[in-house]
Scaffold this motif. Structure first.
Motif, PDB file in Angstrom:
ATOM      1  N   UNK A   1      44.550 -37.198 -30.238  1.00 12.56           N
ATOM      2  CA  UNK A   1      43.470 -36.448 -29.622  1.00 12.56           C
ATOM      3  C   UNK A   1      43.350 -36.781 -28.148  1.00 12.56           C
ATOM      4  N   UNK A   2      42.808 -35.839 -27.397  1.00  8.79           N
ATOM      5  CA  UNK A   2      42.431 -36.064 -26.013  1.00  8.79           C
ATOM      6  C   UNK A   2      40.999 -35.596 -25.835  1.00  8.79           C
ATOM      7  N   UNK A   3      40.244 -36.250 -24.947  1.00  7.20           N
ATOM      8  CA  UNK A   3      38.844 -35.861 -24.758  1.00  7.20           C
ATOM      9  C   UNK A   3      38.476 -35.852 -23.283  1.00  7.20           C
ATOM     10  N   UNK A   4      37.449 -35.091 -22.949  1.00  6.54           N
ATOM     11  CA  UNK A   4      36.860 -35.052 -21.622  1.00  6.54           C
ATOM     12  C   UNK A   4      35.382 -34.783 -21.792  1.00  6.54           C
ATOM     13  N   UNK A   5      34.533 -35.617 -21.186  1.00  6.55           N
ATOM     14  CA  UNK A   5      33.113 -35.400 -21.386  1.00  6.55           C
ATOM     15  C   UNK A   5      32.235 -36.186 -20.436  1.00  6.55           C
ATOM     16  N   UNK A   6      30.972 -35.798 -20.388  1.00  9.58           N
ATOM     17  CA  UNK A   6      29.963 -36.485 -19.595  1.00  9.58           C
ATOM     18  C   UNK A   6      29.169 -37.412 -20.506  1.00  9.58           C
ATOM     19  N   UNK A   7      29.170 -38.705 -20.186  1.00  8.40           N
ATOM     20  CA  UNK A   7      28.455 -39.687 -20.993  1.00  8.40           C
ATOM     21  C   UNK A   7      27.041 -39.943 -20.485  1.00  8.40           C
TER      22      UNK A   7
ATOM     23  N   UNK B   1      31.654 -40.145 -16.372  1.00  5.42           N
ATOM     24  CA  UNK B   1      32.543 -39.213 -17.066  1.00  5.42           C
ATOM     25  C   UNK B   1      33.662 -40.000 -17.755  1.00  5.42           C
ATOM     26  N   UNK B   2      34.043 -39.559 -18.937  1.00  5.71           N
ATOM     27  CA  UNK B   2      35.130 -40.190 -19.686  1.00  5.71           C
ATOM     28  C   UNK B   2      36.208 -39.164 -20.009  1.00  5.71           C
ATOM     29  N   UNK B   3      37.471 -39.572 -19.855  1.00  7.19           N
ATOM     30  CA  UNK B   3      38.614 -38.742 -20.195  1.00  7.19           C
ATOM     31  C   UNK B   3      39.682 -39.660 -20.776  1.00  7.19           C
ATOM     32  N   UNK B   4      40.246 -39.312 -21.939  1.00 13.52           N
ATOM     33  CA  UNK B   4      41.207 -40.216 -22.535  1.00 13.52           C
ATOM     34  C   UNK B   4      42.043 -39.599 -23.632  1.00 13.52           C
ATOM     35  N   UNK B   5      42.949 -40.403 -24.147  1.00 10.29           N
ATOM     36  CA  UNK B   5      43.813 -40.004 -25.255  1.00 10.29           C
ATOM     37  C   UNK B   5      43.823 -41.124 -26.288  1.00 10.29           C
ATOM     38  N   UNK B   6      44.007 -40.755 -27.545  1.00  5.38           N
ATOM     39  CA  UNK B   6      44.021 -41.760 -28.594  1.00  5.38           C
ATOM     40  C   UNK B   6      44.500 -41.201 -29.911  1.00  5.38           C
TER      41      UNK B   6
END
Length: 199
Positions: A84-90, A104-109
């Motif tokens: 998965x990959x994500x992008x969002x405002x925390x 902001x967070x953006x990542x893969x896992x």
């Protein structure tokens, strides 16, 4: 405040360049999966909730919470394992003088889930883990970027939910992200409710 200024010293490229690389990596992986693992499913997920942010440095500690929203996409190789990959405002807060602070967070896992009684739908529990790029940024007049700083963070989380069928499901998630912004430790804990569409 001191905590806001301590996390903001670098230029916008520290956020934009890693984001482009992350999205390109996710797109390439999804493209490869769609051609080599036809038995699996791509997915899109939207999650809304709240993040509790704690910061600490040599001068002390502080905490606050904020509404959050995260968008994800990826590929389920099997009903139990996905990338998965994500992008969002925390986090978002008003600093005054027409300025706002965003985290902001953006990542893969990778993610996994297990259904009750060996089923492929219905109730499930799951977990995810990965690497994220967390960016603290100050905006002026809503859209003008004033300053930012980024840091690499590990993230992990657990969730539970219900898949109505092969294509639709709901989930409740709890995720933790930790990062060091030039000596300022940031610990973000997020609770969200989300919906997932698989195709």
């Amino acid at each position: 405040s001191h905590y806001h200024r301590a996390a903001l010293i670098k230029g916008v490229n520290y956020w934009m360049d890693p984001m482009k690389k992350c999205l390109l990596f996710t797109a390439l992986v999804l493209g490869a999966c769609s051609s080599t693992a036809m038995a699996g499913q791509g997915f899109l997920r939207a999650e809304l909730g709240s993040t509790d942010v704690k910061i600490s440095d040599a001068y002390g500690k502080a905490s606050d919470d904020s509404a959050s929203g995260i968008f994800s996409g990826g590929y389920w190789f099997t009903p139990n394992f996905a990338i998965e990959g994500h992008l969002g405002s925390l986090y978002n807060t008003d600093l005054g003088y027409d300025e706002e602070l965003d985290l902001v967070s953006m990542g893969v896992g990778v993610a996994g889930k297990a259904y009750m009684e060996g089923r492929k739908d219905g109730f499930f529990v799951g977990a995810r883990v990965g690497i994220a790029r967390m960016t603290a940024m100050v905006r002026e007049d809503t859209y003008t970027l004033v300053d930012d700083e980024s840091a690499t963070a590990a993230y992990y989380g657990v969730n539970a939910g219900y898949d109505f069928n092969r294509n639709w499901g709901l989930l409740l998630s709890y995720d933790v992200r930790t990062a060091d912004f030039s000596g300022v430790d940031v610990d973000a804990k997020t609770i969200t409710v989300g919906g997932e569409w698989r195709f």
